[in-house]
Write a protein that holds these residues in place. Structure first.
Motif, PDB file in Angstrom:
ATOM      1  N   TRP A  41     -32.106 -17.591 -18.918  1.00  0.00           N
ATOM      2  CA  TRP A  41     -31.933 -18.274 -17.610  1.00  0.00           C
ATOM      3  C   TRP A  41     -31.046 -19.602 -17.998  1.00  0.00           C
ATOM      4  CZ3 TRP A  41     -33.584 -23.376 -15.961  1.00  0.00           C
ATOM      5  CH2 TRP A  41     -33.473 -23.582 -14.632  1.00  0.00           C
ATOM      6  N   GLU A  42     -30.215 -19.938 -17.027  1.00  0.00           N
ATOM      7  CA  GLU A  42     -29.364 -21.261 -17.240  1.00  0.00           C
ATOM      8  C   GLU A  42     -28.990 -22.135 -16.271  1.00  0.00           C
ATOM      9  OE1 GLU A  42     -25.625 -20.916 -20.008  1.00  0.00           O
ATOM     10  OE2 GLU A  42     -24.463 -20.705 -18.081  1.00  0.00           O
ATOM     11  N   ILE A  43     -28.985 -23.191 -16.305  1.00  0.00           N
ATOM     12  CA  ILE A  43     -28.832 -24.206 -15.251  1.00  0.00           C
ATOM     13  C   ILE A  43     -27.864 -25.424 -15.799  1.00  0.00           C
ATOM     14  CG2 ILE A  43     -30.898 -25.665 -15.845  1.00  0.00           C
ATOM     15  CD1 ILE A  43     -31.383 -26.381 -12.725  1.00  0.00           C
ATOM     16  N   THR A  44     -26.946 -25.627 -14.789  1.00  0.00           N
ATOM     17  CA  THR A  44     -25.627 -26.703 -15.234  1.00  0.00           C
ATOM     18  C   THR A  44     -26.440 -28.240 -14.674  1.00  0.00           C
ATOM     19  OG1 THR A  44     -24.841 -26.493 -12.824  1.00  0.00           O
ATOM     20  CG2 THR A  44     -23.932 -25.147 -14.644  1.00  0.00           C
ATOM     21  N   PRO A  45     -25.858 -29.181 -15.145  1.00  0.00           N
ATOM     22  CA  PRO A  45     -26.484 -30.419 -14.832  1.00  0.00           C
ATOM     23  C   PRO A  45     -26.664 -30.683 -13.262  1.00  0.00           C
ATOM     24  CG  PRO A  45     -24.847 -30.654 -16.638  1.00  0.00           C
ATOM     25  CD  PRO A  45     -24.623 -29.172 -15.906  1.00  0.00           C
ATOM     26  N   GLY A  46     -27.739 -31.787 -13.260  1.00  0.00           N
ATOM     27  CA  GLY A  46     -28.001 -32.004 -11.955  1.00  0.00           C
ATOM     28  C   GLY A  46     -29.711 -32.331 -12.089  1.00  0.00           C
ATOM     29  N   VAL A  47     -30.240 -32.484 -10.615  1.00  0.00           N
ATOM     30  CA  VAL A  47     -31.609 -32.593 -10.621  1.00  0.00           C
ATOM     31  C   VAL A  47     -32.287 -31.932  -9.506  1.00  0.00           C
ATOM     32  CG1 VAL A  47     -33.501 -34.342 -10.179  1.00  0.00           C
ATOM     33  CG2 VAL A  47     -31.390 -35.114 -11.009  1.00  0.00           C
ATOM     34  N   THR A  97     -25.925 -28.400 -19.624  1.00  0.00           N
ATOM     35  CA  THR A  97     -26.309 -27.147 -19.184  1.00  0.00           C
ATOM     36  C   THR A  97     -26.972 -26.455 -20.182  1.00  0.00           C
ATOM     37  OG1 THR A  97     -23.876 -26.729 -18.151  1.00  0.00           O
ATOM     38  CG2 THR A  97     -25.340 -24.707 -18.816  1.00  0.00           C
ATOM     39  N   LEU A  98     -28.265 -26.447 -19.750  1.00  0.00           N
ATOM     40  CA  LEU A  98     -29.375 -25.663 -20.353  1.00  0.00           C
ATOM     41  C   LEU A  98     -29.606 -24.087 -20.297  1.00  0.00           C
ATOM     42  CD1 LEU A  98     -32.774 -27.530 -20.970  1.00  0.00           C
ATOM     43  CD2 LEU A  98     -32.920 -25.089 -19.843  1.00  0.00           C
ATOM     44  N   ARG A  99     -29.675 -23.503 -21.298  1.00  0.00           N
ATOM     45  CA  ARG A  99     -29.991 -22.115 -21.646  1.00  0.00           C
ATOM     46  C   ARG A  99     -31.138 -21.796 -22.207  1.00  0.00           C
ATOM     47  NH1 ARG A  99     -25.904 -17.050 -22.649  1.00  0.00           N
ATOM     48  NH2 ARG A  99     -24.781 -17.753 -20.886  1.00  0.00           N
ATOM     49  N   LYS A 100     -32.142 -21.024 -21.603  1.00  0.00           N
ATOM     50  CA  LYS A 100     -33.332 -20.638 -22.104  1.00  0.00           C
ATOM     51  C   LYS A 100     -33.699 -19.392 -21.963  1.00  0.00           C
ATOM     52  CE  LYS A 100     -36.089 -21.487 -18.177  1.00  0.00           C
ATOM     53  NZ  LYS A 100     -37.367 -22.019 -17.392  1.00  0.00           N
TER      54      LYS A 100
END
Length: 105
Positions: A41-47, A97-100
């Motif tokens: 799963w990946e998410i780009t910057p933000g809250v 950007t976080l990938r896990k």
């Protein structure tokens, strides 16, 4: 069946956030479901906010701060393993950007 893949080569598909989850920024999420409850799963910057499933994940790249509604706050980055309890109400502040890779029940 045994499967091996290089994380950088795995194609992620768009996994749109519910607009009500976005607190600030324009975060975008994507996922590669490898099996039921397992994936990348990946998410780009933000809250964003979320209600968690029982999950363990390892951060492959990126950085984020995860806060729970009871005041717990953790920083996660590459190589970190995190356990999220079922039902935890979280706010994710994604700095890079976080990938896990994850497994959730």
């Amino acid at each position: 069946m045994i499967r091996v893949m290089h994380v950088a080569d795995v194609r992620l598909e768009p996994d749109p956030l519910d607009p009500s989850q976005i607190v600030s920024g324009t975060p975008v999420t994507s996922v590669a479901e490898l099996d039921e409850g397992r994936g990348i799963w990946e998410i780009t910057p933000g809250v964003v906010t979320d209600v968690e499933r029982d999950e363990i994940f390892v951060v492959l790249s990126g950085r984020a701060t995860i806060e729970t509604d009871d005041g717990q706050r953790v920083e996660v980055g590459p190589g970190d393993v995190c356990l999220l309890p079922e039902g935890a109400k979280t706010t994710w502040t994604v700095h890079e950007t976080l990938r896990k890779v994850y497994q959730a029940h």
